[in-house]
Scaffold this motif. Structure first.
Motif, PDB file in Angstrom:
ATOM      1  N   GLU A   1      -0.185 -23.827 -22.473  1.00 60.00           N
ATOM      2  CA  GLU A   1      -0.493 -24.515 -23.732  1.00 60.00           C
ATOM      3  C   GLU A   1      -0.216 -26.007 -23.624  1.00 60.00           C
ATOM      4  OE1 GLU A   1       1.813 -22.414 -26.657  1.00 60.00           O
ATOM      5  OE2 GLU A   1       0.481 -20.651 -26.594  1.00 60.00           O
ATOM      6  N   GLU A   2       0.899 -26.363 -22.996  1.00 57.00           N
ATOM      7  CA  GLU A   2       1.217 -27.786 -22.842  1.00 57.00           C
ATOM      8  C   GLU A   2       0.214 -28.475 -21.921  1.00 57.00           C
ATOM      9  OE1 GLU A   2       4.877 -30.816 -21.715  1.00 57.00           O
ATOM     10  OE2 GLU A   2       5.281 -28.666 -21.797  1.00 57.00           O
ATOM     11  N   LEU A   3      -0.130 -27.829 -20.822  1.00 56.50           N
ATOM     12  CA  LEU A   3      -1.123 -28.408 -19.916  1.00 56.50           C
ATOM     13  C   LEU A   3      -2.466 -28.599 -20.619  1.00 56.50           C
ATOM     14  CD1 LEU A   3      -0.299 -26.401 -16.674  1.00 56.50           C
ATOM     15  CD2 LEU A   3      -0.078 -28.882 -16.958  1.00 56.50           C
ATOM     16  N   ALA A   4      -2.847 -27.647 -21.459  1.00 55.27           N
ATOM     17  CA  ALA A   4      -4.121 -27.746 -22.186  1.00 55.27           C
ATOM     18  C   ALA A   4      -4.111 -28.917 -23.164  1.00 55.27           C
ATOM     19  CB  ALA A   4      -4.400 -26.437 -22.922  1.00 55.27           C
ATOM     20  N   LYS A   5      -2.969 -29.211 -23.756  1.00 56.40           N
ATOM     21  CA  LYS A   5      -2.867 -30.335 -24.691  1.00 56.40           C
ATOM     22  C   LYS A   5      -2.827 -31.682 -23.963  1.00 56.40           C
ATOM     23  CE  LYS A   5      -0.247 -27.825 -28.193  1.00 56.40           C
ATOM     24  NZ  LYS A   5       1.090 -27.639 -28.784  1.00 56.40           N
TER      25      LYS A   5
ATOM     26  N   GLY B   1      -1.863 -39.584  -9.501  1.00 53.61           N
ATOM     27  CA  GLY B   1      -1.518 -40.404 -10.665  1.00 53.61           C
ATOM     28  C   GLY B   1      -2.143 -39.955 -11.978  1.00 53.61           C
ATOM     29  N   ASN B   2      -1.357 -40.070 -13.043  1.00 47.90           N
ATOM     30  CA  ASN B   2      -1.787 -39.756 -14.408  1.00 47.90           C
ATOM     31  C   ASN B   2      -2.315 -38.330 -14.547  1.00 47.90           C
ATOM     32  OD1 ASN B   2      -1.110 -42.246 -15.640  1.00 47.90           O
ATOM     33  ND2 ASN B   2      -2.895 -43.166 -14.657  1.00 47.90           N
ATOM     34  N   LYS B   3      -1.613 -37.412 -13.911  1.00 47.81           N
ATOM     35  CA  LYS B   3      -1.945 -35.988 -14.051  1.00 47.81           C
ATOM     36  C   LYS B   3      -0.686 -35.248 -14.483  1.00 47.81           C
ATOM     37  CE  LYS B   3      -5.686 -36.165 -10.787  1.00 47.81           C
ATOM     38  NZ  LYS B   3      -6.248 -35.804  -9.507  1.00 47.81           N
ATOM     39  N   PRO B   4      -0.839 -34.303 -15.415  1.00 49.85           N
ATOM     40  CA  PRO B   4       0.321 -33.493 -15.779  1.00 49.85           C
ATOM     41  C   PRO B   4       0.642 -32.500 -14.674  1.00 49.85           C
ATOM     42  CG  PRO B   4      -1.617 -32.696 -16.928  1.00 49.85           C
ATOM     43  CD  PRO B   4      -2.036 -33.924 -16.173  1.00 49.85           C
ATOM     44  N   VAL B   5       1.925 -32.214 -14.530  1.00 47.67           N
ATOM     45  CA  VAL B   5       2.370 -31.263 -13.523  1.00 47.67           C
ATOM     46  C   VAL B   5       3.382 -30.316 -14.151  1.00 47.67           C
ATOM     47  CG1 VAL B   5       4.123 -32.878 -12.635  1.00 47.67           C
ATOM     48  CG2 VAL B   5       3.343 -30.979 -11.197  1.00 47.67           C
ATOM     49  N   GLY B   6       3.180 -29.036 -13.880  1.00 47.41           N
ATOM     50  CA  GLY B   6       4.117 -28.020 -14.321  1.00 47.41           C
ATOM     51  C   GLY B   6       4.684 -27.302 -13.118  1.00 47.41           C
ATOM     52  N   PHE B   7       5.740 -26.556 -13.360  1.00 50.91           N
ATOM     53  CA  PHE B   7       6.432 -25.877 -12.272  1.00 50.91           C
ATOM     54  C   PHE B   7       6.634 -24.413 -12.597  1.00 50.91           C
ATOM     55  CE2 PHE B   7       7.710 -30.283 -12.458  1.00 50.91           C
ATOM     56  CZ  PHE B   7       7.495 -30.712 -11.159  1.00 50.91           C
ATOM     57  N   VAL B   8       6.339 -23.572 -11.622  1.00 53.27           N
ATOM     58  CA  VAL B   8       6.700 -22.162 -11.656  1.00 53.27           C
ATOM     59  C   VAL B   8       7.651 -21.996 -10.483  1.00 53.27           C
ATOM     60  CG1 VAL B   8       5.911 -19.786 -11.422  1.00 53.27           C
ATOM     61  CG2 VAL B   8       4.511 -21.445 -12.669  1.00 53.27           C
ATOM     62  N   SER B   9       8.933 -21.920 -10.787  1.00 48.61           N
ATOM     63  CA  SER B   9       9.930 -21.819  -9.722  1.00 48.61           C
ATOM     64  C   SER B   9      10.547 -20.435  -9.724  1.00 48.61           C
ATOM     65  CB  SER B   9      11.009 -22.889  -9.906  1.00 48.61           C
ATOM     66  OG  SER B   9      11.735 -22.683 -11.106  1.00 48.61           O
TER      67      SER B   9
END
Length: 190
Positions: free
Chosen positions: A176-180, A107-115
């Motif tokens: 960059e988005e994850l860092a922000k 919960g309340n964590k950003p998630v990104g994807f490398v597909s």
């Protein structure tokens, strides 16, 4: 407070996979980017069995050591990146299983994807995963990496991955988005 912990989860467990080399490439980019303590969770090494906990994950009453270790790893993470293949136009079972083992820890964590994949670059798997991660109260990043025709960029021994510049740029945008976003999301968890 130290650097946020970025957990890079390599979702493919298949022998002969390209997920390992793509995952290592992204981990190198994340470490070079700086600002994160980067950890790697390779589901092939972690080897979670299919869900075998008797209690609902929201209760956090885990009975198995593998679940307790998985919980601790995800709990200490501030951001997640799923390195995912696309199987039959969707996510692979191991990724879904790893997500299903836990609830509150995500919960309340950003998630990104490398597909990665063929012509689609794995984006159909990402679309399915987004439904799951939003249910877990995660924040999917807008910037993601999709590697089309991945086999063209992996050497025959599957030890190196050399993607084109747009893929490199997408990785930088995701980091960059994850860092922000991760410091803001940390405040929500506190």
């Amino acid at each position: 407070m130290g650097n946020p912990v970025l957990q890079v989860i390599i979702c493919s467990t298949r022998p002969g996979r390209v997920g390992g080399v793509v995952g290592r490439w992204f981990v190198e980019r994340a470490r070079d980017f700086g600002g994160f303590e980067v950890e790697v969770a390779d589901l092939a090494e972690i080897d979670l069995p299919f869900m075998n906990e008797p209690n609902h994950p929201a209760m956090r009453r885990y009975t198995h050591e593998h679940t307790k270790r998985w919980s601790e790893r995800i709990d200490r993470s501030d951001a997640i990146v799923l390195v995912t293949p696309e199987y039959n136009f969707g996510m692979n079972a191991q990724a879904k299983n790893a997500l299903d083992y836990l609830y509150q820890e995500w919960g309340n964590k950003p998630v990104g994807f490398v597909s990665y994949g063929g012509m689609s670059g794995g984006i159909r798997a990402v679309q399915m995963l987004k439904q799951v991660v939003t249910t877990l109260h995660m924040f999917p990043c807008h910037a993601n990496v999709a590697v089309q025709r991945v086999a063209e960029y992996v050497d025959k021994d599957r030890t190196s991955f050399t993607p084109p510049e747009p893929v490199e740029e997408a990785a930088r945008a995701l980091l960059e988005e994850l860092a922000k976003v991760s410091p803001v999301m940390r405040q929500l968890r506190e």
